[in-house]
Motif scaffolding. Structure first.
Motif, PDB file in Angstrom:
ATOM      1  N   ALA A 122      41.629  36.019  45.623  1.00 42.00           N
ATOM      2  CA  ALA A 122      41.771  37.371  46.183  1.00 42.00           C
ATOM      3  C   ALA A 122      42.943  38.104  45.519  1.00 42.00           C
ATOM      4  CB  ALA A 122      41.978  37.289  47.701  1.00 42.00           C
ATOM      5  N   TYR A 123      44.010  37.375  45.319  1.00 41.29           N
ATOM      6  CA  TYR A 123      45.208  37.957  44.677  1.00 41.29           C
ATOM      7  C   TYR A 123      44.871  38.359  43.237  1.00 41.29           C
ATOM      8  CZ  TYR A 123      49.641  36.979  42.089  1.00 41.29           C
ATOM      9  OH  TYR A 123      50.704  36.987  41.230  1.00 41.29           O
ATOM     10  N   ASN A 124      44.166  37.505  42.497  1.00 40.43           N
ATOM     11  CA  ASN A 124      43.741  37.843  41.132  1.00 40.43           C
ATOM     12  C   ASN A 124      42.805  39.049  41.141  1.00 40.43           C
ATOM     13  OD1 ASN A 124      44.161  35.672  38.568  1.00 40.43           O
ATOM     14  ND2 ASN A 124      44.799  34.964  40.576  1.00 40.43           N
ATOM     15  N   HIS A 125      41.919  39.093  42.138  1.00 36.70           N
ATOM     16  CA  HIS A 125      40.961  40.195  42.263  1.00 36.70           C
ATOM     17  C   HIS A 125      41.710  41.525  42.426  1.00 36.70           C
ATOM     18  CE1 HIS A 125      37.376  42.365  43.507  1.00 36.70           C
ATOM     19  NE2 HIS A 125      38.026  42.764  44.590  1.00 36.70           N
ATOM     20  N   ALA A 126      42.781  41.506  43.257  1.00 39.52           N
ATOM     21  CA  ALA A 126      43.546  42.745  43.481  1.00 39.52           C
ATOM     22  C   ALA A 126      44.128  43.241  42.156  1.00 39.52           C
ATOM     23  CB  ALA A 126      44.659  42.488  44.501  1.00 39.52           C
ATOM     24  N   PHE A 127      44.607  42.337  41.329  1.00 35.20           N
ATOM     25  CA  PHE A 127      45.141  42.744  40.021  1.00 35.20           C
ATOM     26  C   PHE A 127      44.030  43.293  39.129  1.00 35.20           C
ATOM     27  CE2 PHE A 127      49.614  41.783  39.193  1.00 35.20           C
ATOM     28  CZ  PHE A 127      49.970  41.119  40.352  1.00 35.20           C
ATOM     29  N   ALA A 128      42.885  42.594  39.101  1.00 36.36           N
ATOM     30  CA  ALA A 128      41.796  43.036  38.222  1.00 36.36           C
ATOM     31  C   ALA A 128      41.338  44.444  38.611  1.00 36.36           C
ATOM     32  CB  ALA A 128      40.636  42.040  38.284  1.00 36.36           C
ATOM     33  N   VAL A 129      41.225  44.691  39.915  1.00 30.87           N
ATOM     34  CA  VAL A 129      40.766  46.014  40.374  1.00 30.87           C
ATOM     35  C   VAL A 129      41.785  47.084  39.992  1.00 30.87           C
ATOM     36  CG1 VAL A 129      40.329  47.382  42.463  1.00 30.87           C
ATOM     37  CG2 VAL A 129      39.311  45.100  42.229  1.00 30.87           C
ATOM     38  N   ALA A 130      43.079  46.790  40.213  1.00 31.91           N
ATOM     39  CA  ALA A 130      44.113  47.788  39.885  1.00 31.91           C
ATOM     40  C   ALA A 130      44.125  48.072  38.388  1.00 31.91           C
ATOM     41  CB  ALA A 130      45.482  47.288  40.351  1.00 31.91           C
ATOM     42  N   LEU A 131      43.979  47.031  37.568  1.00 31.64           N
ATOM     43  CA  LEU A 131      43.967  47.233  36.111  1.00 31.64           C
ATOM     44  C   LEU A 131      42.759  48.081  35.710  1.00 31.64           C
ATOM     45  CD1 LEU A 131      44.983  43.616  35.087  1.00 31.64           C
ATOM     46  CD2 LEU A 131      46.287  45.676  34.497  1.00 31.64           C
ATOM     47  N   ALA A 132      41.615  47.763  36.323  1.00 31.28           N
ATOM     48  CA  ALA A 132      40.400  48.525  35.990  1.00 31.28           C
ATOM     49  C   ALA A 132      40.575  49.997  36.359  1.00 31.28           C
ATOM     50  CB  ALA A 132      39.198  47.919  36.714  1.00 31.28           C
ATOM     51  N   GLU A 133      41.291  50.261  37.454  1.00 30.53           N
ATOM     52  CA  GLU A 133      41.521  51.656  37.872  1.00 30.53           C
ATOM     53  C   GLU A 133      42.454  52.393  36.908  1.00 30.53           C
ATOM     54  OE1 GLU A 133      41.496  50.771  42.654  1.00 30.53           O
ATOM     55  OE2 GLU A 133      43.365  51.425  41.714  1.00 30.53           O
ATOM     56  N   GLU A 134      43.477  51.697  36.446  1.00 31.15           N
ATOM     57  CA  GLU A 134      44.556  52.376  35.699  1.00 31.15           C
ATOM     58  C   GLU A 134      44.319  52.473  34.198  1.00 31.15           C
ATOM     59  OE1 GLU A 134      47.033  53.805  37.141  1.00 31.15           O
ATOM     60  OE2 GLU A 134      47.288  52.849  39.097  1.00 31.15           O
ATOM     61  N   ALA A 135      43.440  51.591  33.656  1.00 29.99           N
ATOM     62  CA  ALA A 135      43.328  51.510  32.194  1.00 29.99           C
ATOM     63  C   ALA A 135      42.470  52.637  31.632  1.00 29.99           C
ATOM     64  CB  ALA A 135      42.722  50.164  31.799  1.00 29.99           C
ATOM     65  N   GLY A 136      42.958  53.236  30.542  1.00 32.29           N
ATOM     66  CA  GLY A 136      42.163  54.237  29.829  1.00 32.29           C
ATOM     67  C   GLY A 136      41.078  53.544  28.999  1.00 32.29           C
ATOM     68  N   GLU A 137      40.164  54.340  28.473  1.00 32.12           N
ATOM     69  CA  GLU A 137      39.060  53.808  27.658  1.00 32.12           C
ATOM     70  C   GLU A 137      39.611  52.962  26.496  1.00 32.12           C
ATOM     71  OE1 GLU A 137      35.889  54.172  28.286  1.00 32.12           O
ATOM     72  OE2 GLU A 137      35.132  53.299  26.412  1.00 32.12           O
ATOM     73  N   GLY A 138      39.147  51.722  26.377  1.00 32.96           N
ATOM     74  CA  GLY A 138      39.533  50.858  25.251  1.00 32.96           C
ATOM     75  C   GLY A 138      40.987  50.413  25.274  1.00 32.96           C
ATOM     76  N   ALA A 139      41.672  50.547  26.428  1.00 30.06           N
ATOM     77  CA  ALA A 139      43.105  50.218  26.494  1.00 30.06           C
ATOM     78  C   ALA A 139      43.361  48.728  26.251  1.00 30.06           C
ATOM     79  CB  ALA A 139      43.647  50.599  27.874  1.00 30.06           C
ATOM     80  N   ALA A 140      44.621  48.419  25.899  1.00 35.32           N
ATOM     81  CA  ALA A 140      45.041  47.024  25.720  1.00 35.32           C
ATOM     82  C   ALA A 140      45.703  46.549  27.010  1.00 35.32           C
ATOM     83  CB  ALA A 140      46.032  46.933  24.563  1.00 35.32           C
ATOM     84  N   VAL A 141      45.230  45.409  27.515  1.00 33.44           N
ATOM     85  CA  VAL A 141      45.771  44.865  28.769  1.00 33.44           C
ATOM     86  C   VAL A 141      46.333  43.485  28.479  1.00 33.44           C
ATOM     87  CG1 VAL A 141      45.217  44.183  31.126  1.00 33.44           C
ATOM     88  CG2 VAL A 141      44.026  46.122  30.098  1.00 33.44           C
ATOM     89  N   LEU A 142      47.627  43.297  28.760  1.00 30.91           N
ATOM     90  CA  LEU A 142      48.273  42.010  28.454  1.00 30.91           C
ATOM     91  C   LEU A 142      48.631  41.321  29.763  1.00 30.91           C
ATOM     92  CD1 LEU A 142      49.351  44.341  26.199  1.00 30.91           C
ATOM     93  CD2 LEU A 142      50.139  42.242  25.148  1.00 30.91           C
ATOM     94  N   VAL A 143      47.868  40.293  30.097  1.00 34.09           N
ATOM     95  CA  VAL A 143      48.014  39.597  31.382  1.00 34.09           C
ATOM     96  C   VAL A 143      48.947  38.398  31.173  1.00 34.09           C
ATOM     97  CG1 VAL A 143      46.751  38.402  33.210  1.00 34.09           C
ATOM     98  CG2 VAL A 143      45.647  40.280  31.959  1.00 34.09           C
ATOM     99  N   GLN A 144      49.880  38.198  32.115  1.00 33.45           N
ATOM    100  CA  GLN A 144      50.894  37.164  31.931  1.00 33.45           C
ATOM    101  C   GLN A 144      50.745  35.997  32.906  1.00 33.45           C
ATOM    102  OE1 GLN A 144      53.150  37.888  29.337  1.00 33.45           O
ATOM    103  NE2 GLN A 144      51.784  39.646  29.146  1.00 33.45           N
TER     104      GLN A 144
END
Ligand SMILES: O=P(O)(O)OC[C@H]1O[C@@H](O)[C@H](O)[C@@H](O)[C@@H]1O
Length: 479
Positions: A122-144
């Protein structure tokens, strides 16, 4: 506004404090991952850092809509957060990747573990949803890191247009330890990571463990030559097209100018003067760690005790300065480890101490200025983790040392790969070998010590945080 560069990490670059009058004040967050990433992101003004709210004050800030530019905190409910962070990340994944289980008793994967795993998902899901909301088209996402192993897979499903990387700051478990996880959980973990275009580690030892472990679950590593910076893992999930993920190595280093400037602030100079008074004309063996089982502080103290027994000429002529600042004190295993460190230090002081010599000085405060002062003063640095993603202390000490410092370094540190030629290297479990390495380090001629320190500092500064981050961003854009 949609972002083109996003970072996701459990800890953010800042946390809040709630004053008695109800005001919220932002403070810089702590830890090696945060310092490295903050330095790198200072050059990426458009980037967005998504992190969890870690305390009640952080959650209050989210609720009041208080935020800083470039940071979005996620308010995850405390029970879910506890299951994900204390339960899975710190008690299961940390122990698996660092090979820390007490095998006759642990691990036990039962119904409670399953509940915690659901919280982790659930915690990972919250991050994935927030990233999907905030990222522009073709953006680079660096997960740590291990906190967010499921994010790449889930984010790819939500936003196939994104370029996604995952970087692990810890070691990666050998296939034997990874194989202890229940099969379905191990598969979720690996498929989560393989959702990334690039999976990064600090050293080839961990990258190879990942490739070897990925074989377990129907993904095949096609290994290039050992010196390669990158390798591919081809994989096919049931019902999906085959994809490949690059496995790459980026050994995080130290920013020389920044660290030297920090180490020469007036506050550090004052602490150095105080330490010099305490140590006198004795030699100083320095270690700085979180009180964390993987750091192997107990065997380090046992080695110091063996040094004083096998080489009594050092009695009264050396002081061991150990900064062991508390970490993850919500977990009983960390509290009892911290207590064991204190007790062993006291026993050594009782056994060998005299009226004018205290053999071990332990500081259990998180006092970075004091640690920097100890770095500058150190004649010998002891870095002996059983297993450690990188260990930046081994890289920081040679960079700021005033007069040269001999480094005793275990084969378990990620830094071993880059520093082994000029360090005195030891098997972390071998207390006698560690005691002998301390003796050799204390006896090293000053000229040799200085030459080795210079070479260690050069290796330690090869890939400072900004270059480390940019290299990953470039790889992601090419992927
Ligand atoms: O649990 P904490 O205090 O946030 O610490 C987590 C960090 O601890 C560091 O020691 C590790 O190198 C990182 O990989 C990790 O993310």
């Amino acid at each position: 506004m949609a972002s083109q560069v996003l970072v996701a990490a459990n800890r953010g670059p800042l946390s809040y404090e709630l004053g008695d009058d109800g005001t919220l004040t932002a403070r810089r967050g702590g830890g090696g991952l945060v310092s490295g990433l903050s330095a790198a992101l200072a050059r990426q003004p458009e980037a967005l850092w998504i992190c969890a709210a870690l305390s009640d004050a952080d959650r209050e800030a989210v609720r009041r809509g208080v935020s800083e530019t470039g940071v979005r905190m996620l308010d995850i409910d405390p029970t879910t957060y506890d299951g994900a962070y204390n339960g899975i990340a710190n008690s299961v994944l940390w122990f698996t990747h660092h090979h820390l289980y007490d095998i006759p008793r642990e691990p036990v994967f039962d119904a409670r573990f399953r509940q915690q795993w659901d919280a982790y998902a659930a915690y990972n899901h919250a991050f994935a949803v927030a990233l999907a909301e905030e990222a522009g088209e073709g953006a680079a996402v660096l997960v740590q890191d291990y906190h967010l192993a499921l994010v790449p897979g889930e984010l790819r499903e939500l936003r196939p247009d994104l370029r996604i990387s995952h970087f692990t700051h810890t070691p990666w478990a050998s296939p034997e330890f990874l194989g202890m996880l229940p099969d379905d959980i191990r598969a979720q973990l690996l498929w989560g990571m393989l959702g990334a275009d690039v999976v990064g580690f600090h050293t080839w030892a961990w990258a190879e463990a990942f490739v070897a472990g990925a074989h377990i679950d129907d993904a095949s590593g096609s290994a290039g030559p050992a010196g390669d910076r990158r390798r591919g893992v081809r994989h096919r999930k049931a019902g999906a097209d085959a994809r490949s993920t690059e496995v790459a190595v980026y050994p995080l280093g130290v920013d020389e100018d920044e660290l030297r400037a920090l180490a020469h602030r007036p506050e550090v100079n004052d602490k150095l003067a105080a330490l010099r008074t305490e140590v006198g004309d004795r030699k100083a063996i320095v270690r700085v760690d979180r009180t964390e089982l993987s750091k192997n502080i107990i065997r380090g103290l046992l080695a110091y005790r063996e040094l004083l027994t096998a080489h009594p000429e050092w009695r009264g002529r050396v002081v061991h300065l150990a900064s062991a600042y508390p970490s993850r004190q919500d977990l009983e295993v960390y509290r009892s480890y911290t207590q064991a460190v204190r007790e062993l230090a006291e026993r050594i002081n009782e056994e060998f101490g005299t009226r004018d010599w205290q053999p071990v000085l332990v500081s259990v405060k998180d006092d970075f200025a004091r640690s920097l002062a100890a770095y500058r003063l150190a004649d010998v640095a002891l870095v002996n983790p059983v297993r450690d993603g990188m260990n930046l202390v081994a890289k920081e000490i040679p960079v700021v040392s005033d007069a040269g410092c001999a480094l005793v370094l275990s084969t378990g540190a990620g830094a071993y790969g880059e520093l082994r030629e000029d360090a005195l290297t030891v098997n972390p479990y071998d207390v006698t070998a560690t005691a002998e390495a301390l003796h050799a380090a204390l006896s090293m001629p000053a000229g040799e010590r200085l030459e080795r320190t210079k070479r260690l500092a050069a290796a330690a500064t090869a890939l400072p945080p900004t270059a480390w981050f940019t290299a990953q961003l470039d790889a992601l854009r090419e992927a």
